[in-house]
Design a protein around this motif. Structure first.
Motif, PDB file in Angstrom:
ATOM      1  N   ILE A 152      37.862  41.257  45.338  1.00  0.00           N
ATOM      2  CA  ILE A 152      39.030  40.761  44.615  1.00  0.00           C
ATOM      3  C   ILE A 152      38.539  40.255  43.264  1.00  0.00           C
ATOM      4  O   ILE A 152      37.657  39.396  43.204  1.00  0.00           O
ATOM      5  CB  ILE A 152      39.722  39.615  45.365  1.00  0.00           C
ATOM      6  N   VAL A 153      39.099  40.779  42.180  1.00  0.00           N
ATOM      7  CA  VAL A 153      38.717  40.349  40.840  1.00  0.00           C
ATOM      8  C   VAL A 153      39.831  39.463  40.296  1.00  0.00           C
ATOM      9  O   VAL A 153      40.923  39.938  39.980  1.00  0.00           O
ATOM     10  CB  VAL A 153      38.469  41.548  39.911  1.00  0.00           C
ATOM     11  N   GLY A 154      39.556  38.176  40.231  1.00  0.00           N
ATOM     12  CA  GLY A 154      40.552  37.209  39.788  1.00  0.00           C
ATOM     13  C   GLY A 154      40.809  36.171  40.856  1.00  0.00           C
ATOM     14  O   GLY A 154      41.266  36.499  41.947  1.00  0.00           O
ATOM     15  N   LEU A 162      45.125  36.929  48.725  1.00  0.00           N
ATOM     16  CA  LEU A 162      44.617  38.194  49.262  1.00  0.00           C
ATOM     17  C   LEU A 162      43.280  37.985  49.971  1.00  0.00           C
ATOM     18  O   LEU A 162      43.007  38.621  50.996  1.00  0.00           O
ATOM     19  CB  LEU A 162      44.469  39.224  48.141  1.00  0.00           C
ATOM     20  N   VAL A 163      42.446  37.105  49.441  1.00  0.00           N
ATOM     21  CA  VAL A 163      41.183  36.786  50.114  1.00  0.00           C
ATOM     22  C   VAL A 163      41.463  36.317  51.531  1.00  0.00           C
ATOM     23  O   VAL A 163      40.850  36.795  52.499  1.00  0.00           O
ATOM     24  CB  VAL A 163      40.401  35.708  49.330  1.00  0.00           C
ATOM     25  N   VAL A 173      34.687  40.115  52.281  1.00  0.00           N
ATOM     26  CA  VAL A 173      35.389  39.877  51.020  1.00  0.00           C
ATOM     27  C   VAL A 173      34.460  39.251  49.986  1.00  0.00           C
ATOM     28  O   VAL A 173      33.733  38.294  50.275  1.00  0.00           O
ATOM     29  CB  VAL A 173      36.610  38.959  51.239  1.00  0.00           C
ATOM     30  N   THR A 174      34.514  39.806  48.785  1.00  0.00           N
ATOM     31  CA  THR A 174      33.836  39.226  47.624  1.00  0.00           C
ATOM     32  C   THR A 174      34.895  38.831  46.607  1.00  0.00           C
ATOM     33  O   THR A 174      35.785  39.627  46.279  1.00  0.00           O
ATOM     34  CB  THR A 174      32.867  40.227  46.983  1.00  0.00           C
ATOM     35  N   LEU A 175      34.828  37.610  46.110  1.00  0.00           N
ATOM     36  CA  LEU A 175      35.769  37.106  45.105  1.00  0.00           C
ATOM     37  C   LEU A 175      35.020  36.909  43.793  1.00  0.00           C
ATOM     38  O   LEU A 175      34.062  36.144  43.724  1.00  0.00           O
ATOM     39  CB  LEU A 175      36.386  35.797  45.571  1.00  0.00           C
ATOM     40  N   ILE A 176      35.489  37.602  42.767  1.00  0.00           N
ATOM     41  CA  ILE A 176      34.810  37.594  41.464  1.00  0.00           C
ATOM     42  C   ILE A 176      35.751  37.006  40.416  1.00  0.00           C
ATOM     43  O   ILE A 176      36.928  37.363  40.344  1.00  0.00           O
ATOM     44  CB  ILE A 176      34.407  39.023  41.043  1.00  0.00           C
ATOM     45  N   ASP A 177      35.234  36.099  39.586  1.00  0.00           N
ATOM     46  CA  ASP A 177      36.036  35.541  38.503  1.00  0.00           C
ATOM     47  C   ASP A 177      35.120  35.134  37.358  1.00  0.00           C
ATOM     48  O   ASP A 177      34.010  34.631  37.582  1.00  0.00           O
ATOM     49  CB  ASP A 177      36.837  34.336  38.984  1.00  0.00           C
ATOM     50  N   ALA A 207      31.507  35.072  43.642  1.00  0.00           N
ATOM     51  CA  ALA A 207      30.790  35.474  42.431  1.00  0.00           C
ATOM     52  C   ALA A 207      31.552  34.879  41.244  1.00  0.00           C
ATOM     53  O   ALA A 207      32.281  35.570  40.534  1.00  0.00           O
ATOM     54  CB  ALA A 207      30.710  36.992  42.332  1.00  0.00           C
ATOM     55  N   LEU A 208      31.402  33.574  41.057  1.00  0.00           N
ATOM     56  CA  LEU A 208      32.112  32.856  40.008  1.00  0.00           C
ATOM     57  C   LEU A 208      31.254  32.771  38.753  1.00  0.00           C
ATOM     58  O   LEU A 208      30.034  32.880  38.805  1.00  0.00           O
ATOM     59  CB  LEU A 208      32.492  31.459  40.491  1.00  0.00           C
ATOM     60  N   ASN A 209      31.938  32.573  37.627  1.00  0.00           N
ATOM     61  CA  ASN A 209      31.264  32.581  36.327  1.00  0.00           C
ATOM     62  C   ASN A 209      30.583  33.925  36.080  1.00  0.00           C
ATOM     63  O   ASN A 209      29.540  33.992  35.438  1.00  0.00           O
ATOM     64  CB  ASN A 209      30.244  31.438  36.243  1.00  0.00           C
TER      65      ASN A 209
END
Length: 446
Positions: A152-154, A162-163, A173-177, A207-209
């Motif tokens: 998920i991007v955002g 959604l996560v 699940v990978t969460l990227i922002d 996966a923040l920043n």
């Protein structure tokens, strides 16, 4: 009077109903490029996660209802051009390619928004999806059947919801922002820290920043990896949730807009052209905490503005009261409410603020059970005017975000809230309601 409404999701549906109720003599023609109206996109995660099994419940109106009220509804029709001088719109039937013109006395622009798609190399790979409307929700559900690793991007509301849906479905699940915290627009760090810990404990890779720099596909053209400047993450499905932009190209250069394209409207929903009104995700809102024009695409803003279009179609009957951007979220048992600015976002709104954090049980400890509430109040440093608030608990305290929203709208101060009249009953709260105690903590801080 001939009225043309372009776009019919939340704002458009509300506008059509109110126009026909207040102006039964009006000839209302509605153009909608999709095959449905009034879809609650905030329910997509519930649909994807199987909480809502019948998607019909996510629609609160339909073309037949609007037609029964007196509208001429043109579904799957695309408006291709607007001549503001001649007061005509050009439209095309997407099924037959027939093109035609319709004249108007009043034009209502409720064209909504569309997901932002950053120009990332490899974005054309298969299984890189958007999440906005009903058809996209169905694609996500279908593709997820064959996907195990989902990125998920955002990390805004849609991405976070959604996560949860995919974690509950057993996906990796990978969460990227690109920002350093989830829900950055809505909550300050002491609250997001709790939620990020919860996500990690449930196996979510954060996966923040980190900003996505490339998508890599396999030999069949399906997405395989998401590349950031700090690492790479395997994914056989990616959902882009990085924000929205207003759909206003039809009026570019013809009425006043913000730099992002959001239509500027006055308190009666009129654009700089008095015969063109606008509402919803295509427009600005008056943001009460800062008294600035802002772009805040929320269904709640859309339905209020759409109602006001009907009220003010021909005369100034009801002024817009503005918005606080109030919102709620349920995430892994946490009930979260937010309104107004955060301590972080205050500077972006030209506000000099102080903020107080406060924790308390929602009701007395002598009761069989209770739950802790994590709270924050944001207020102007010099006037003590309340400009923001956040609440989070395993107990449902989200309606208190509505209370704080009213406090902001009515320009209440910390002193006002500290002694506001709330009832006491041990089943529900303490002799001092937790909002009283939150404001009293701010008084002590002063």
């Amino acid at each position: 009077m001939k009225v043309v409404v372009v776009g019919c999701t939340h704002a458009g549906t509300a506008a059509v109903k109110n126009i026909l109720a207040l102006h039964p003599e009006a000839e209302v023609t509605v153009f909608e490029r999709n095959d449905n109206i009034s879809f609650l996109s905030c329910g997509i995660a519930l649909y994807v996660g199987g909480v809502v099994s019948d998607p019909k419940g996510l629609f609160y109106s339909n073309p037949e209802e609007l037609a029964s009220l007196g509208a001429t509804v043109k579904m799957e029709h695309d408006v291709t051009e607007i001549d503001v001088q001649a007061q005509k719109v050009k439209a095309k039937n997407l099924q037959t390619n027939e093109a035609f013109e319709v004249a108007y006395d009043k034009l209502v622009m409720t064209t909504g928004s569309w997901p932002i798609i950053p120009p990332i190399p490899g974005r054309e790979a298969e299984n890189i999806l958007l999440c906005k409307n009903y058809n996209q929700a169905n694609v996500i559900i279908d593709k997820a059947k064959h996907a195990q690793k989902i990125a998920i991007v955002g990390a805004g509301y849609i991405g976070i919801e959604l996560v949860e849906a995919f974690v509950e479905s057993g996906k990796e699940v990978t969460l990227i922002d690109g920002l350093d915290r989830i829900l950055n627009k809505y909550l300050d760090q002491h609250l997001t820290d709790i939620l990020e810990t919860e996500l990690k404990e449930r196996g979510v890779t954060l996966a923040l920043n980190e900003s996505v720099s490339e998508f890599k596909a396999d030999d069949q053209g399906k997405v395989q990896q998401v590349i950031t400047e700090k690492g790479s993450y395997e994914a056989d499905m990616v959902i882009m949730c990085v924000g929205f932009r207003p759909n206003t190209d039809l009026l570019k250069g013809k009425v006043e807009m913000l730099p992002n394209g959001a239509l500027i409207v006055d308190e009666y929903m009129r654009t700089s052209n008095p015969n063109i009104l606008a509402a919803g995700d295509s427009t600005v809102v008056h943001y009460n905490p800062s008294n600035l024009k802002q772009y805040i695409p929320l269904a709640t803003n859309a339905v209020r503005q759409g109602m006001l279009v009907g009220q003010n179609l021909t005369e100034e009957r009801m002024a817009y009261r503005g918005t606080q951007g109030t919102s709620g979220l349920y995430l892994f048992g946490w009930n979260i409410g937010s309104t107004g600015v955060t301590k972080t976002s205050a500077a972006l709104n030209n506000l000099e603020v102080r903020a107080v954090e406060f924790e308390d049980n929602y009701r007395p400890e002598f009761m069989p059970t209770t739950e802790k509430i994590y709270m924050q109040l944001v207020y102007e440093a010099d006037t003590h005017r309340i400009v923001g608030g956040q609440l989070m608990s395993k107990y449902d305290v989200t309606q208190s975000a509505n209370t704080l929203s009213l406090a902001i709208q009515n320009k209440m101060t910390v002193e006002d809230l500290a002694t506001a009249d709330f009832f006491f009953q041990p089943h529900f709260d303490r002799p001092w309601n937790y909002l009283n105690l939150l404001a009293q903590a701010a008084l002590a801080q002063m």
